[in-house]
Scaffold this active site. Structure first.
Site, PDB file in Angstrom:
ATOM      1  N   GLY A  36      51.104  46.281 -27.951  1.00 48.16           N
ATOM      2  CA  GLY A  36      52.117  47.337 -27.831  1.00 48.16           C
ATOM      3  C   GLY A  36      52.611  47.442 -26.402  1.00 48.16           C
ATOM      4  N   HIS A  37      51.671  47.477 -25.456  1.00 47.61           N
ATOM      5  CA  HIS A  37      52.068  47.465 -24.046  1.00 47.61           C
ATOM      6  C   HIS A  37      52.823  46.171 -23.728  1.00 47.61           C
ATOM      7  CE1 HIS A  37      48.197  49.902 -23.928  1.00 47.61           C
ATOM      8  NE2 HIS A  37      49.041  50.742 -23.394  1.00 47.61           N
ATOM      9  N   GLN A 148      57.797  54.388 -28.531  1.00 48.96           N
ATOM     10  CA  GLN A 148      58.067  55.459 -29.509  1.00 48.96           C
ATOM     11  C   GLN A 148      56.760  55.978 -30.108  1.00 48.96           C
ATOM     12  OE1 GLN A 148      60.795  54.517 -32.872  1.00 48.96           O
ATOM     13  NE2 GLN A 148      59.498  55.955 -34.025  1.00 48.96           N
ATOM     14  N   ASP A 150      54.355  57.276 -28.700  1.00 51.01           N
ATOM     15  CA  ASP A 150      54.126  58.603 -28.115  1.00 51.01           C
ATOM     16  C   ASP A 150      55.466  59.338 -28.068  1.00 51.01           C
ATOM     17  OD1 ASP A 150      51.149  58.515 -26.913  1.00 51.01           O
ATOM     18  OD2 ASP A 150      52.074  56.549 -26.749  1.00 51.01           O
ATOM     19  N   VAL A 176      54.509  49.091 -32.158  1.00 49.78           N
ATOM     20  CA  VAL A 176      53.914  47.815 -32.574  1.00 49.78           C
ATOM     21  C   VAL A 176      52.684  48.128 -33.420  1.00 49.78           C
ATOM     22  CG1 VAL A 176      52.823  45.677 -31.797  1.00 49.78           C
ATOM     23  CG2 VAL A 176      54.779  46.616 -30.544  1.00 49.78           C
ATOM     24  N   SER A 186      45.014  52.004 -27.585  1.00 52.25           N
ATOM     25  CA  SER A 186      43.807  51.684 -26.819  1.00 52.25           C
ATOM     26  C   SER A 186      42.597  52.397 -27.410  1.00 52.25           C
ATOM     27  CB  SER A 186      43.985  52.102 -25.359  1.00 52.25           C
ATOM     28  OG  SER A 186      45.162  51.529 -24.832  1.00 52.25           O
TER      29      SER A 186
HETATM   30  P1  AMP Z   1      49.085  54.351 -22.788  1.00 56.77           P
HETATM   31  O1  AMP Z   1      48.466  53.241 -22.019  1.00 56.77           O
HETATM   32  O2  AMP Z   1      48.399  54.656 -24.070  1.00 56.77           O
HETATM   33  O3  AMP Z   1      49.388  55.555 -21.944  1.00 56.77           O
HETATM   34  O4  AMP Z   1      50.505  53.807 -23.232  1.00 56.77           O
HETATM   35  C1  AMP Z   1      51.415  53.283 -22.291  1.00 56.77           C
HETATM   36  C2  AMP Z   1      52.743  53.059 -22.965  1.00 56.77           C
HETATM   37  O5  AMP Z   1      52.581  52.140 -24.033  1.00 56.77           O
HETATM   38  C3  AMP Z   1      53.323  54.356 -23.573  1.00 56.77           C
HETATM   39  O6  AMP Z   1      54.716  54.400 -23.333  1.00 56.77           O
HETATM   40  C4  AMP Z   1      53.023  54.190 -25.031  1.00 56.77           C
HETATM   41  O7  AMP Z   1      53.931  54.867 -25.871  1.00 56.77           O
HETATM   42  C5  AMP Z   1      53.162  52.683 -25.197  1.00 56.77           C
HETATM   43  N1  AMP Z   1      52.444  52.254 -26.395  1.00 56.77           N
HETATM   44  C6  AMP Z   1      51.158  52.527 -26.726  1.00 56.77           C
HETATM   45  N2  AMP Z   1      50.876  52.025 -27.951  1.00 56.77           N
HETATM   46  C7  AMP Z   1      52.008  51.432 -28.400  1.00 56.77           C
HETATM   47  C8  AMP Z   1      52.370  50.744 -29.602  1.00 56.77           C
HETATM   48  N3  AMP Z   1      51.506  50.565 -30.601  1.00 56.77           N
HETATM   49  N4  AMP Z   1      53.630  50.279 -29.706  1.00 56.77           N
HETATM   50  C9  AMP Z   1      54.538  50.454 -28.700  1.00 56.77           C
HETATM   51  N5  AMP Z   1      54.269  51.090 -27.553  1.00 56.77           N
HETATM   52  C10 AMP Z   1      53.020  51.565 -27.402  1.00 56.77           C
END
Ligand code: AMP
Length: 280
Positions: A36-37, A148, A150, A176, A186
């Site tokens: 996703g990231h 999206q 979040d 994703v 995560s």
């Molecule tokens: P985090 O590391 O969880 O703070 O997420 C960092 C970025 O990655 C944020 O903008 C999240 O929305 C995005 N993100 C996390 N999981 C996904 C996913 N499954 N699909 C797309 N973007 C994601």
């Protein structure tokens, strides 16, 4: 790929890129990077000549009983993933670097920060808005990329960027998912095999609501009730919220319209998961 540790280094790096005629993209993350990231970083690299990925587990967005201490930290693997996806720099500051001793300045996006996840996670969006403001002020990116996944966070940050007249364009990338529908997170590593199966209820419900809406059901109450019934047969899962809201204001709507956000948060065991769809 460069590893930057201080705000001054990040600012210098960014100004150098822009001075060299490159557009700068920023992808803020808390590390434990997954595909996703990776999709955010690839999207950034596709439209920006230089991409920085920030990796920072932000203490101010965690509540006192939340998982700050045990949040997964996988820095070396994160750097490999970021580089393979097209990042030119990783910004990985210490807590002290972003929150100097005595730090007393926070960004509060009123009203929005109390809705959806903000309701059950008091202070969460204050922490998110504060750290993202610090990152945007430091990196001065042309574009910043968010998932999206979040969706409430996106609404809060759009409001903040607009209110503070920050010059960064917010780009939102699609969720994703695993092949079976589970949204990548995560926190999925916390799930036991049994919980991993139960967690599919979130994405199943999202698909169910998409199908109902596509079939003409527009009443929020009906869509939410259908979703609640799907969760009712999974007693191990505790629903935090199921809501249909305006994506910009996060206020509940009675009738679904194009762009309405249907969002779910639920506890699967000790793990809180979220999922959503934007209705077409
Ligand atoms: P985090 O590391 O969880 O703070 O997420 C960092 C970025 O990655 C944020 O903008 C999240 O929305 C995005 N993100 C996390 N999981 C996904 C996913 N499954 N699909 C797309 N973007 C994601």
């Amino acid at each position: 790929m460069q590893i930057l540790r201080t705000v001054a280094e990040l600012r210098r790096w960014s100004r150098k890129q822009r001075g060299g005629g490159k557009r700068v993209g920023l992808v803020p993350t808390m590390g434990a990077l997954h595909a996703g990231h990776g999709s955010l970083i690839r999207a950034a690299a596709a439209s920006c000549g230089s991409v920085a990925v920030s990796i920072f587990v932000n203490p101010t967005q965690f509540g006192p009983s939340e998982d700050y201490a045990r949040y997964p930290r996988t820095f070396d693997a994160d750097c490999a993933l970021a580089e393979a996806a097209g990042a030119s720099a990783v910004f990985a500051p210490s807590v002290e670097e972003l929150y100097p001793s005595g730090a007393a300045t926070f960004v509060e996006v009123e009203a929005l920060s109390q809705r959806l996840d903000g309701k059950s996670r008091p202070g969460h969006f204050r922490g998110v808005a504060t750290v993202v403001a610090k990152l945007l002020i430091a990196a001065e990116p042309d574009r910043a990329f968010f998932g999206q996944k979040d969706a409430a966070q996106v609404a809060v940050l759009r409001r903040m960027v607009s209110d503070l007249r920050l010059g960064t364009e917010i780009v939102v990338c699609p969720i994703v998912r695993e092949a079976d529908g589970l949204a990548l997170s995560s926190r999925n590593i916390y799930l036991s095999p049994a919980e991993r199966l139960q967690a599919l209820t979130l994405s199943r419900t999202v698909r169910q609501v998409e199908a109902l809406a596509a079939g003409g059901e527009r009443r929020a109450a009906a869509l939410i009730e259908a979703a609640r019934q799907t969760f009712a047969v999974e007693p191990e899962i505790r629903v935090d919220y199921i809501e249909l809201v305006d994506w910009a204001t996060l206020e509940p709507v009675e009738t679904a319209a194009p762009g309405s956000l249907f969002a779910i948060a639920a506890w699967v065991g000790a793990t809180r998961l979220i999922d959503n769809t934007v209705l077409s």
